[in-house]
Design a protein around this motif. Structure first.
Motif, short mmCIF file in Angstrom:
data_model
loop_
_atom_site.label_atom_id
_atom_site.label_comp_id
_atom_site.label_asym_id
_atom_site.label_seq_id
_atom_site.Cartn_x
_atom_site.Cartn_y
_atom_site.Cartn_z
N PHE A 263 0.83 -1.21 0.00
CA PHE A 263 0.00 0.00 0.00
C PHE A 263 0.87 1.25 0.00
O PHE A 263 0.55 2.23 -0.70
CB PHE A 263 -0.95 0.00 1.20
N LEU A 264 1.97 1.24 0.74
CA LEU A 264 2.89 2.38 0.71
C LEU A 264 3.43 2.57 -0.71
O LEU A 264 3.49 3.70 -1.19
CB LEU A 264 4.05 2.17 1.69
N ASP A 265 3.79 1.49 -1.39
CA ASP A 265 4.28 1.59 -2.76
C ASP A 265 3.21 2.16 -3.69
O ASP A 265 3.50 2.94 -4.60
CB ASP A 265 4.76 0.23 -3.27
N GLU B 134 1.17 6.96 -6.73
CA GLU B 134 0.14 7.98 -6.89
C GLU B 134 0.62 9.36 -6.45
O GLU B 134 0.05 10.37 -6.84
CB GLU B 134 -1.12 7.58 -6.12
N GLY B 135 1.63 9.39 -5.60
CA GLY B 135 2.19 10.66 -5.15
C GLY B 135 1.34 11.40 -4.13
O GLY B 135 1.42 12.62 -4.05
N ASN C 131 6.98 13.52 3.38
CA ASN C 131 8.01 13.87 2.40
C ASN C 131 9.10 12.82 2.42
O ASN C 131 9.41 12.25 3.47
CB ASN C 131 8.61 15.24 2.72
N TYR C 132 9.68 12.55 1.25
CA TYR C 132 10.73 11.55 1.15
C TYR C 132 11.79 12.00 0.16
O TYR C 132 11.60 12.97 -0.57
CB TYR C 132 10.15 10.19 0.74
N MET C 133 12.91 11.27 0.17
CA MET C 133 14.01 11.57 -0.75
C MET C 133 14.30 10.34 -1.57
O MET C 133 14.22 9.21 -1.07
CB MET C 133 15.27 11.95 0.03
#
Length: 84
Positions: free
Chosen positions: A43-45, A50-51, A56-58
């Motif tokens: 689900f995280l993927d 979908e953005g 926030n991530y890098m």
């Protein structure tokens, strides 16, 4: 807002300190982030594709599948704002 075992509110700083102590670093993997958010890795993927709906991530690297790192500060901020 989070609560400890004595029903005291937990703020962002507390959660940042907790994550740093638990994982020993300033960035979380996809699996660690999914565990903290209480969702599955798949689900995280899906949310990454979908953005929407994530801290926030890098992206680390320029390959077709770069490594994704979630800063503990961003995860803590997301948790305190979105999961009250």
């Amino acid at each position: 807002m989070f609560f400890d075992e004595n029903n005291h509110t937990i703020d962002k700083k507390y959660y940042v300190d907790y994550l740093i102590e638990k994982y020993g670093r300033l960035g979380l993997t996809r699996q660690e982030t999914a565990d903290e958010l209480g969702i599955s890795l798949s689900f995280l993927d899906k949310l990454l594709r979908e953005g929407v709906g994530l801290p926030n991530y890098m992206k680390i690297g320029k390959s077709q599948k770069p490594r994704i790192v979630f800063p503990v500060d961003a995860v803590a901020d997301f948790m305190t704002v979105n999961l009250q």
